[in-house]
Design a protein around this motif. Structure first.
Motif, PDB file in Angstrom:
ATOM      1  N   PHE A  28       0.841  -1.160  -0.133  1.00  0.00           N
ATOM      2  CA  PHE A  28       0.096   0.024   0.006  1.00  0.00           C
ATOM      3  C   PHE A  28       0.759   1.243  -0.046  1.00  0.00           C
ATOM      4  O   PHE A  28       2.027   1.393   0.265  1.00  0.00           O
ATOM      5  CB  PHE A  28      -0.878  -0.156   1.077  1.00  0.00           C
ATOM      6  CG  PHE A  28      -0.290   0.351   2.515  1.00  0.00           C
ATOM      7  CD1 PHE A  28      -0.149   1.435   3.094  1.00  0.00           C
ATOM      8  CD2 PHE A  28       0.497  -0.780   3.170  1.00  0.00           C
ATOM      9  CE1 PHE A  28       0.562   1.606   4.375  1.00  0.00           C
ATOM     10  CE2 PHE A  28       0.859  -0.566   4.357  1.00  0.00           C
ATOM     11  CZ  PHE A  28       1.048   0.493   5.104  1.00  0.00           C
ATOM     12  N   CYS A  73      -0.567   8.122   1.035  1.00  0.00           N
ATOM     13  CA  CYS A  73      -1.888   8.570   0.729  1.00  0.00           C
ATOM     14  C   CYS A  73      -2.795   8.595   2.059  1.00  0.00           C
ATOM     15  O   CYS A  73      -2.831   7.632   2.546  1.00  0.00           O
ATOM     16  CB  CYS A  73      -2.496   7.409  -0.382  1.00  0.00           C
ATOM     17  SG  CYS A  73      -4.174   7.470  -0.532  1.00  0.00           S
ATOM     18  N   CYS A 108      -5.850   5.880   1.692  1.00  0.00           N
ATOM     19  CA  CYS A 108      -5.172   4.549   1.798  1.00  0.00           C
ATOM     20  C   CYS A 108      -4.680   4.240   3.166  1.00  0.00           C
ATOM     21  O   CYS A 108      -4.977   3.170   3.774  1.00  0.00           O
ATOM     22  CB  CYS A 108      -3.776   4.481   0.968  1.00  0.00           C
ATOM     23  SG  CYS A 108      -4.137   4.756  -0.729  1.00  0.00           S
ATOM     24  N   LEU A 118      -3.280  -0.761  -6.188  1.00  0.00           N
ATOM     25  CA  LEU A 118      -3.253  -1.777  -5.166  1.00  0.00           C
ATOM     26  C   LEU A 118      -2.796  -2.922  -5.711  1.00  0.00           C
ATOM     27  O   LEU A 118      -3.367  -3.768  -6.379  1.00  0.00           O
ATOM     28  CB  LEU A 118      -4.391  -1.518  -4.364  1.00  0.00           C
ATOM     29  CG  LEU A 118      -4.267  -2.150  -2.748  1.00  0.00           C
ATOM     30  CD1 LEU A 118      -3.442  -1.197  -2.039  1.00  0.00           C
ATOM     31  CD2 LEU A 118      -5.583  -2.191  -2.156  1.00  0.00           C
ATOM     32  N   THR A 149      -8.337  -5.274  -3.132  1.00  0.00           N
ATOM     33  CA  THR A 149      -9.268  -4.442  -2.057  1.00  0.00           C
ATOM     34  C   THR A 149     -10.082  -5.680  -1.574  1.00  0.00           C
ATOM     35  O   THR A 149     -10.244  -5.722  -0.018  1.00  0.00           O
ATOM     36  CB  THR A 149      -9.917  -3.293  -2.547  1.00  0.00           C
ATOM     37  OG1 THR A 149      -9.154  -2.296  -2.915  1.00  0.00           O
ATOM     38  CG2 THR A 149     -10.895  -2.680  -1.404  1.00  0.00           C
ATOM     39  N   ARG A 151      -6.202  10.210  -7.042  1.00  0.00           N
ATOM     40  CA  ARG A 151      -5.823  10.083  -5.709  1.00  0.00           C
ATOM     41  C   ARG A 151      -4.637  10.775  -5.469  1.00  0.00           C
ATOM     42  O   ARG A 151      -4.507  11.414  -4.082  1.00  0.00           O
ATOM     43  CB  ARG A 151      -5.431   8.375  -5.602  1.00  0.00           C
ATOM     44  CG  ARG A 151      -4.833   8.165  -4.096  1.00  0.00           C
ATOM     45  CD  ARG A 151      -4.450   6.575  -4.168  1.00  0.00           C
ATOM     46  NE  ARG A 151      -3.612   6.060  -4.905  1.00  0.00           N
ATOM     47  CZ  ARG A 151      -2.271   6.246  -4.696  1.00  0.00           C
ATOM     48  NH1 ARG A 151      -1.967   6.722  -3.530  1.00  0.00           N
ATOM     49  NH2 ARG A 151      -1.341   5.813  -5.281  1.00  0.00           N
TER      50      ARG A 151
END
Length: 144
Positions: free
Chosen positions: A13, A17, A20, A62, A78, A114
């Motif tokens: 990850f 972020c 995140c 991811l 996810t 993002r």
């Protein structure tokens, strides 16, 4: 469904972020290390090339890897990370076939936006400041 011997799932990850990091905080609070492990791709010393990826590829979606070496990315990463943490019911819609095209589109849009969400508060405020510099401006003194 994966067999017991294919756990743990290792989730790679982006710790810088804010969104995140919040999701990882939730997952960590529910996951057992025997089912879900975490690797921050922004930590010093992380080598994406050793895994067969560029850092840019890992930032674009991811990534997660089962103990047997099987990779899952994007929505699947996810979904499986939430399942590994015992929170699969919350992510169940990610596995609904009729919704997958729309959810994949939404995920790709999120991935594009993002980097522009870095202004959001990070659950670990120290992530904002590295090497003596902070990308987020301190509050102005105008209100004093």
């Amino acid at each position: 469904m994966y067999k017991k011997e294919q756990w743990p799932l290792t989730l790679y990850f982006d710790g810088d972020c804010p969104l995140c990091a919040r999701e990882i905080k939730v997952l960590r609070s529910h996951a057992s290390p025997g089912r879900l492990q975490f690797v921050d791709i922004d930590e010093e010393g992380f080598d994406a090339a050793a895994l067969g990826f560029s850092l840019e590829q890992m930032h674009d979606a991811l990534h997660a890897r089962f103990a047997d070496g099987t990779w899952v990315t994007g929505l699947d990463a996810t979904l499986w990370s939430w399942r590994a943490a015992g929170l699969g019911a919350w992510a169940a819609p990610l596995s609904w076939r009729p919704l997958r095209p729309l959810l994949n589109l939404g995920y790709r849009l999120f991935c594009r936006w993002r980097p522009h969400l870095a202004w959001l508060p990070h659950p670990d405020g120290s992530r904002r400041c590295r090497d003596g510099s902070c990308p987020v401006s301190p509050p102005s003194d105008q209100n004093r």
